[in-house]
Design an enzyme around this catalytic site. Structure first.
Site, mmCIF file in Angstrom:
data_model
loop_
_atom_site.group_PDB
_atom_site.id
_atom_site.type_symbol
_atom_site.label_atom_id
_atom_site.label_comp_id
_atom_site.label_asym_id
_atom_site.label_seq_id
_atom_site.Cartn_x
_atom_site.Cartn_y
_atom_site.Cartn_z
ATOM 1 N N LYS A 17 0.765 -1.304 -0.026
ATOM 2 C CA LYS A 17 -0.125 0.136 0.013
ATOM 3 C C LYS A 17 0.886 1.336 0.037
ATOM 4 O O LYS A 17 0.607 2.213 -0.631
ATOM 5 C CB LYS A 17 -0.683 -0.062 1.328
ATOM 6 N N ARG A 92 -8.016 3.838 9.551
ATOM 7 C CA ARG A 92 -7.604 2.619 9.974
ATOM 8 C C ARG A 92 -8.685 2.230 10.858
ATOM 9 O O ARG A 92 -8.728 0.711 11.431
ATOM 10 C CB ARG A 92 -6.446 2.844 10.819
ATOM 11 N N ARG A 131 10.672 -7.542 5.252
ATOM 12 C CA ARG A 131 11.086 -6.168 5.222
ATOM 13 C C ARG A 131 11.831 -5.776 6.336
ATOM 14 O O ARG A 131 12.548 -5.029 6.353
ATOM 15 C CB ARG A 131 9.615 -5.233 5.040
ATOM 16 N N ARG A 138 12.464 0.036 10.323
ATOM 17 C CA ARG A 138 11.226 0.348 10.966
ATOM 18 C C ARG A 138 11.215 -0.616 12.383
ATOM 19 O O ARG A 138 11.113 -2.052 12.109
ATOM 20 C CB ARG A 138 10.011 0.134 10.231
ATOM 21 N N ARG A 149 0.434 -6.801 14.000
ATOM 22 C CA ARG A 149 -0.037 -5.834 12.998
ATOM 23 C C ARG A 149 -1.314 -6.319 12.071
ATOM 24 O O ARG A 149 -2.068 -5.597 11.964
ATOM 25 C CB ARG A 149 1.009 -5.076 12.160
HETATM 26 P P1 AMP Z 1 1.763 2.763 8.896
HETATM 27 O O1 AMP Z 1 3.293 3.328 8.308
HETATM 28 O O2 AMP Z 1 0.736 3.135 8.230
HETATM 29 O O3 AMP Z 1 1.886 1.140 8.808
HETATM 30 O O4 AMP Z 1 1.771 3.166 10.467
HETATM 31 C C1 AMP Z 1 2.611 2.788 11.328
HETATM 32 C C2 AMP Z 1 1.949 2.915 12.674
HETATM 33 O O5 AMP Z 1 1.582 4.123 13.062
HETATM 34 C C3 AMP Z 1 0.722 1.948 13.027
HETATM 35 O O6 AMP Z 1 1.091 0.515 13.435
HETATM 36 C C4 AMP Z 1 -0.011 2.475 14.151
HETATM 37 O O7 AMP Z 1 0.535 2.580 15.345
HETATM 38 C C5 AMP Z 1 0.246 3.978 13.823
HETATM 39 N N1 AMP Z 1 -0.616 4.565 12.676
HETATM 40 C C6 AMP Z 1 -0.529 5.222 11.692
HETATM 41 N N2 AMP Z 1 -1.872 5.212 11.048
HETATM 42 C C7 AMP Z 1 -2.724 5.248 12.184
HETATM 43 C C8 AMP Z 1 -3.967 5.623 12.240
HETATM 44 N N3 AMP Z 1 -4.847 6.027 11.033
HETATM 45 N N4 AMP Z 1 -4.668 5.085 13.331
HETATM 46 C C9 AMP Z 1 -4.036 4.651 14.431
HETATM 47 N N5 AMP Z 1 -2.740 4.479 14.366
HETATM 48 C C10 AMP Z 1 -2.093 4.853 13.266
#
Ligand code: AMP
Length: 195
Positions: A17, A92, A131, A138, A149
């Site tokens: 994504k 989310r 990854r 990360r 996750r």
């Molecule tokens: P991502 O890079 O989108 O995978 O986001 C990394 C982390 O940021 C996630 O595992 C959450 O802890 C937090 N996060 C990002 N976007 C959201 C969201 N819309 N709602 C809640 N937590 C978020």
């Protein structure tokens, strides 16, 4: 007149994504908004917000709806978002999707497309673990966190697709194949759909 591209990208962690959203935003000439990236940047700068979210990011859990909605609203209010955007990682939860709906309708705007990037679950775990192994930097990418996750995704985020499906069309795009192949399919299905 066609409205701007206001796209929500849905799909489990490991579906590609992030990569696809960045490419799509470049092709369409609209900003890529990743709430995860915003939080990681805050965390690296050790701002008060960053310090608060750091342990949550590391755990694979979600930060609270209230907090992320506030972060999102501040970002989407900026000038560069007025002509459209690609949202990656927001909404989310169904509560976030409802908040986004309310926010857009207050502004007299609406989403142009909701896209679901689909990849079989067996491939997902392998991808996120890889990854982690290649050191993407990360801290949330090791095996246990990857599994967490995915679990959080199925529990809290998968219902967001159902929420949008009830309201209208969700464009389904198969996420298997090369980055270019997926991007071409994605672009074709978006440009081919009315806005
Ligand atoms: P991502 O890079 O989108 O995978 O986001 C990394 C982390 O940021 C996630 O595992 C959450 O802890 C937090 N996060 C990002 N976007 C959201 C969201 N819309 N709602 C809640 N937590 C978020």
């Amino acid at each position: 007149m066609a409205q701007p591209y206001r796209i929500v990208m849905l799909g489990p962690p490991g579906a590609g994504k992030g990569t696809q959203s960045v490419l799509l935003s470049k092709r369409l000439g609209v900003p890529h908004i990743s709430t995860g990236e915003i939080l990681r940047a805050e965390s690296e700068k050790s701002t008060p917000l960053g310090a608060r979210v750091k342990p949550i990011l590391a755990s694979g859990d979600l930060v609270s709806d209230d907090l992320i909605i506030e972060v999102f609203e501040a970002r989407i209010a900026q000038d560069d978002c007025q002509g459209g955007f690609v949202l990656d990682g927001f909404p989310r939860t169904v509560a976030q999707a409802k908040a986004l709906d309310e926010l857009l309708s207050k502004l007299n705007k609406r989403l142009s497309h909701v896209v679901e990037l689909k990849v079989p679950e067996s491939v997902l775990l392998e991808r996120i673990q890889r990854r982690g192994a290649t050191g993407s930097g990360r801290s949330d990418d090791n095996a246990a966190i990857a599994a967490r996750r995915l679990q959080v995704y199925w529990e809290l985020t998968a219902p967001v697709t159902g929420f949008y499906r009830e309201k209208g069309t969700v464009v389904e795009v198969q996420g298997l194949g090369s980055v270019e192949e997926v991007q071409n399919t994605l672009l074709a299905s978006i440009v081919g759909q009315s806005r």
